[in-house]
Design a protein around this motif. Structure first.
Motif, PDB file in Angstrom:
ATOM      1  N   MET A 101       0.842  -1.186   0.000  1.00  0.00           N
ATOM      2  CA  MET A 101       0.000   0.000   0.000  1.00  0.00           C
ATOM      3  C   MET A 101       0.885   1.246   0.000  1.00  0.00           C
ATOM      4  SD  MET A 101      -2.866   1.042   2.771  1.00  0.00           S
ATOM      5  CE  MET A 101      -4.275   1.790   2.036  1.00  0.00           C
ATOM      6  N   ALA A 102       0.612   2.157  -0.888  1.00  0.00           N
ATOM      7  CA  ALA A 102       1.394   3.386  -1.021  1.00  0.00           C
ATOM      8  C   ALA A 102       1.056   4.368   0.097  1.00  0.00           C
ATOM      9  CB  ALA A 102       1.119   4.011  -2.385  1.00  0.00           C
ATOM     10  N   MET A 103       1.985   5.284   0.322  1.00  0.00           N
ATOM     11  CA  MET A 103       1.773   6.333   1.333  1.00  0.00           C
ATOM     12  C   MET A 103       1.323   7.620   0.649  1.00  0.00           C
ATOM     13  SD  MET A 103       4.863   6.046   4.085  1.00  0.00           S
ATOM     14  CE  MET A 103       4.164   7.273   5.181  1.00  0.00           C
ATOM     15  N   ASP A 104       0.513   8.356   1.330  1.00  0.00           N
ATOM     16  CA  ASP A 104       0.062   9.664   0.869  1.00  0.00           C
ATOM     17  C   ASP A 104       1.084  10.719   1.296  1.00  0.00           C
ATOM     18  OD1 ASP A 104      -1.675  12.252   1.833  1.00  0.00           O
ATOM     19  OD2 ASP A 104      -2.513  11.325   0.035  1.00  0.00           O
ATOM     20  N   ALA A 105       1.288  11.734   0.462  1.00  0.00           N
ATOM     21  CA  ALA A 105       2.249  12.800   0.768  1.00  0.00           C
ATOM     22  C   ALA A 105       1.926  13.476   2.094  1.00  0.00           C
ATOM     23  CB  ALA A 105       2.272  13.824  -0.366  1.00  0.00           C
ATOM     24  N   ARG A 106       0.658  13.654   2.400  1.00  0.00           N
ATOM     25  CA  ARG A 106       0.263  14.287   3.671  1.00  0.00           C
ATOM     26  C   ARG A 106       0.680  13.429   4.860  1.00  0.00           C
ATOM     27  NH1 ARG A 106      -4.964  15.658   0.781  1.00  0.00           N
ATOM     28  NH2 ARG A 106      -5.194  13.457   1.112  1.00  0.00           N
ATOM     29  N   GLU A 107       0.594  12.106   4.710  1.00  0.00           N
ATOM     30  CA  GLU A 107       0.995  11.213   5.796  1.00  0.00           C
ATOM     31  C   GLU A 107       2.499  11.327   6.054  1.00  0.00           C
ATOM     32  OE1 GLU A 107       0.840   6.496   7.038  1.00  0.00           O
ATOM     33  OE2 GLU A 107       0.104   7.093   5.071  1.00  0.00           O
ATOM     34  N   ILE A 108       3.286  11.407   4.989  1.00  0.00           N
ATOM     35  CA  ILE A 108       4.734  11.577   5.124  1.00  0.00           C
ATOM     36  C   ILE A 108       5.029  12.886   5.845  1.00  0.00           C
ATOM     37  CG2 ILE A 108       6.906  11.894   3.872  1.00  0.00           C
ATOM     38  CD1 ILE A 108       5.593  10.171   1.614  1.00  0.00           C
ATOM     39  N   GLU A 109       4.396  13.956   5.388  1.00  0.00           N
ATOM     40  CA  GLU A 109       4.607  15.272   5.998  1.00  0.00           C
ATOM     41  C   GLU A 109       4.209  15.266   7.468  1.00  0.00           C
ATOM     42  OE1 GLU A 109       3.187  19.920   5.453  1.00  0.00           O
ATOM     43  OE2 GLU A 109       2.825  18.503   3.836  1.00  0.00           O
ATOM     44  N   THR A 110       3.085  14.660   7.796  1.00  0.00           N
ATOM     45  CA  THR A 110       2.601  14.610   9.173  1.00  0.00           C
ATOM     46  C   THR A 110       3.582  13.869  10.074  1.00  0.00           C
ATOM     47  OG1 THR A 110       0.298  14.725   8.453  1.00  0.00           O
ATOM     48  CG2 THR A 110       0.704  13.803  10.651  1.00  0.00           C
ATOM     49  N   MET A 111       4.120  12.760   9.592  1.00  0.00           N
ATOM     50  CA  MET A 111       5.063  11.976  10.390  1.00  0.00           C
ATOM     51  C   MET A 111       6.357  12.760  10.637  1.00  0.00           C
ATOM     52  SD  MET A 111       4.518   8.152   8.865  1.00  0.00           S
ATOM     53  CE  MET A 111       5.367   7.298  10.213  1.00  0.00           C
ATOM     54  N   ILE A 112       6.839  13.447   9.606  1.00  0.00           N
ATOM     55  CA  ILE A 112       8.067  14.233   9.756  1.00  0.00           C
ATOM     56  C   ILE A 112       7.835  15.387  10.727  1.00  0.00           C
ATOM     57  CG2 ILE A 112       9.715  15.748   8.580  1.00  0.00           C
ATOM     58  CD1 ILE A 112       9.333  13.909   6.090  1.00  0.00           C
ATOM     59  N   ARG A 113       6.701  16.084  10.600  1.00  0.00           N
ATOM     60  CA  ARG A 113       6.402  17.216  11.490  1.00  0.00           C
ATOM     61  C   ARG A 113       6.180  16.765  12.939  1.00  0.00           C
ATOM     62  NH1 ARG A 113       4.753  22.275   8.878  1.00  0.00           N
ATOM     63  NH2 ARG A 113       4.773  21.904   6.644  1.00  0.00           N
ATOM     64  N   ALA A 114       5.687  15.548  13.124  1.00  0.00           N
ATOM     65  CA  ALA A 114       5.488  15.039  14.486  1.00  0.00           C
ATOM     66  C   ALA A 114       6.838  14.867  15.179  1.00  0.00           C
ATOM     67  CB  ALA A 114       4.735  13.713  14.452  1.00  0.00           C
ATOM     68  N   ALA A 115       7.844  14.438  14.430  1.00  0.00           N
ATOM     69  CA  ALA A 115       9.173  14.226  15.008  1.00  0.00           C
ATOM     70  C   ALA A 115       9.997  15.506  15.048  1.00  0.00           C
ATOM     71  CB  ALA A 115       9.922  13.165  14.214  1.00  0.00           C
ATOM     72  N   LEU A 116       9.758  16.389  14.092  1.00  0.00           N
ATOM     73  CA  LEU A 116      10.506  17.651  13.968  1.00  0.00           C
ATOM     74  C   LEU A 116       9.491  18.788  13.859  1.00  0.00           C
ATOM     75  CD1 LEU A 116      12.951  16.309  11.226  1.00  0.00           C
ATOM     76  CD2 LEU A 116      13.501  16.615  13.641  1.00  0.00           C
TER      77      LEU A 116
END
Length: 78
Positions: free
Chosen positions: A1-16
């Motif tokens: 299953m592919a990832m959505d760009a928003r999900e990638i952004e959300t995960m990065i912003r949660a850590a940083l």
């Protein structure tokens, strides 16, 4: 299953939380992205360390749900 760009952004912003994140879908397939991440957390860190921080933020999804990520990282300019 592919990832959505928003999900990638959300995960990065949660850590940083201070990060400025720009995500582009390179192939239109949800598997190949380019990400530019600018964060004060990267100050004084090598490029490898910066990339490791982003990969840690993705919590093991790199190479699985997320096939390819062209990553560009930097600290904000003073």
């Amino acid at each position: 299953m592919a990832m959505d760009a928003r999900e990638i952004e959300t995960m990065i912003r949660a850590a940083l939380p201070d990060a400025i994140v720009t995500i582009r879908d390179l192939a239109g397939d949800g598997d190949h992205y380019a990400a530019e991440v600018v964060s004060a957390s990267f100050a004084g860190k090598s490029r490898v360390q910066q990339h490791q921080m982003v990969y840690q933020a993705l919590k093991g999804k790199m190479g699985g749900q997320l096939h390819a990520l062209a990553l560009q990282t930097s600290a904000p300019e003073a």
